[in-house]
Scaffold this motif. Structure first.
Motif, mmCIF file in Angstrom:
data_model
loop_
_atom_site.group_PDB
_atom_site.id
_atom_site.type_symbol
_atom_site.label_atom_id
_atom_site.label_comp_id
_atom_site.label_asym_id
_atom_site.label_seq_id
_atom_site.Cartn_x
_atom_site.Cartn_y
_atom_site.Cartn_z
ATOM 1 N N ASN A 76 0.792 -1.121 0.026
ATOM 2 C CA ASN A 76 0.081 -0.071 0.043
ATOM 3 C C ASN A 76 0.887 1.267 -0.036
ATOM 4 O O ASN A 76 1.614 1.322 1.036
ATOM 5 N N SER A 77 0.820 1.866 -0.964
ATOM 6 C CA SER A 77 1.564 3.099 -1.251
ATOM 7 C C SER A 77 1.374 4.343 -0.114
ATOM 8 O O SER A 77 2.216 5.221 0.120
ATOM 9 N N THR A 78 -0.026 4.376 0.443
ATOM 10 C CA THR A 78 -0.295 5.213 1.470
ATOM 11 C C THR A 78 0.016 5.006 2.942
ATOM 12 O O THR A 78 -0.191 5.739 3.621
ATOM 13 N N LYS A 79 0.669 3.797 3.257
ATOM 14 C CA LYS A 79 1.078 3.534 4.395
ATOM 15 C C LYS A 79 2.629 2.992 4.571
ATOM 16 O O LYS A 79 3.258 2.518 3.526
ATOM 17 N N ASN A 80 3.135 3.305 5.673
ATOM 18 C CA ASN A 80 4.573 2.918 5.986
ATOM 19 C C ASN A 80 4.559 1.611 6.843
ATOM 20 O O ASN A 80 5.164 1.611 7.805
ATOM 21 N N ASP A 81 4.233 0.417 6.223
ATOM 22 C CA ASP A 81 4.179 -0.580 6.957
ATOM 23 C C ASP A 81 5.198 -1.630 6.463
ATOM 24 O O ASP A 81 5.728 -1.530 5.401
ATOM 25 N N VAL A 82 5.716 -2.624 7.385
ATOM 26 C CA VAL A 82 6.558 -3.710 6.983
ATOM 27 C C VAL A 82 5.559 -4.588 6.003
ATOM 28 O O VAL A 82 4.581 -5.190 6.217
#
Length: 160
Positions: A138-144
């Motif tokens: 997901n380009s809108t989240k900074n998740d692993v």
């Protein structure tokens, strides 16, 4: 309740655990840790029953034991690199096109207490990967980036 009751690890916290893959016979074999896992699920056993209606008696139905069943053991973690033994095992099993025999291993899951003592442990015998998922990017989240691996197994036993 006395403080001693809670010092024994009851009720245990579910956030401190380890997963290992056992090479050799039973829990006494060599345990090979891989990467850290963020979640373990699918630890459970259920007995199937068969409903038998007694002729002429309408007040109840007999539930007779039939067989034991269990779901898949599922592990979640950040996507591992290509040198990971678990990655190599999954790739060989799921992308090997059945050229080689599937290699089954034991998976050992340990629930660990605050003093690093093992509170509970389960061994999943003859396990092998049956599903390998990568969660959505997901380009809108900074998740692993997370992968989920499901294992089928012959049977499990609580060893502690």
């Amino acid at each position: 309740m006395s403080g001693e009751y809670f010092e024994l690890g009851y009720p245990p916290s579910a956030f401190y655990f380890s997963v290992g893959f056992v090479l050799g016979v039973g829990a006494t074999g060599i345990q090979v840790p891989d990467a850290s896992f963020s979640e373990v699920s699918g630890i459970g056993t259920e007995m199937e029953t068969e409903a038998v209606v007694e002729g002429g008696e309408n007040r109840f139905v007999h539930q007779l034991p039939k067989q034991i069943k269990h779901g898949n053991l599922e592990l979640k973690r950040g996507i591992a690199n290509a040198n990971s033994p678990l990655y190599k095992w999954c790739k060989s099993t799921l992308e090997g096109e059945f050229i080689k025999m599937i290699e089954a291993k034991s998976v050992l899951v340990k629930l660990i207490g605050g003093n690093k003592q093992i509170l509970r442990a389960w061994e999943f015998h003859d396990a092998y990967p049956v599903k390998w998922d990568v969660e959505a990017f997901n380009s809108t989240k900074n998740d692993v980036a997370v992968e989920k691996i499901a294992f089928a197994y012959t049977y499990s036993q609580r060893i502690r």
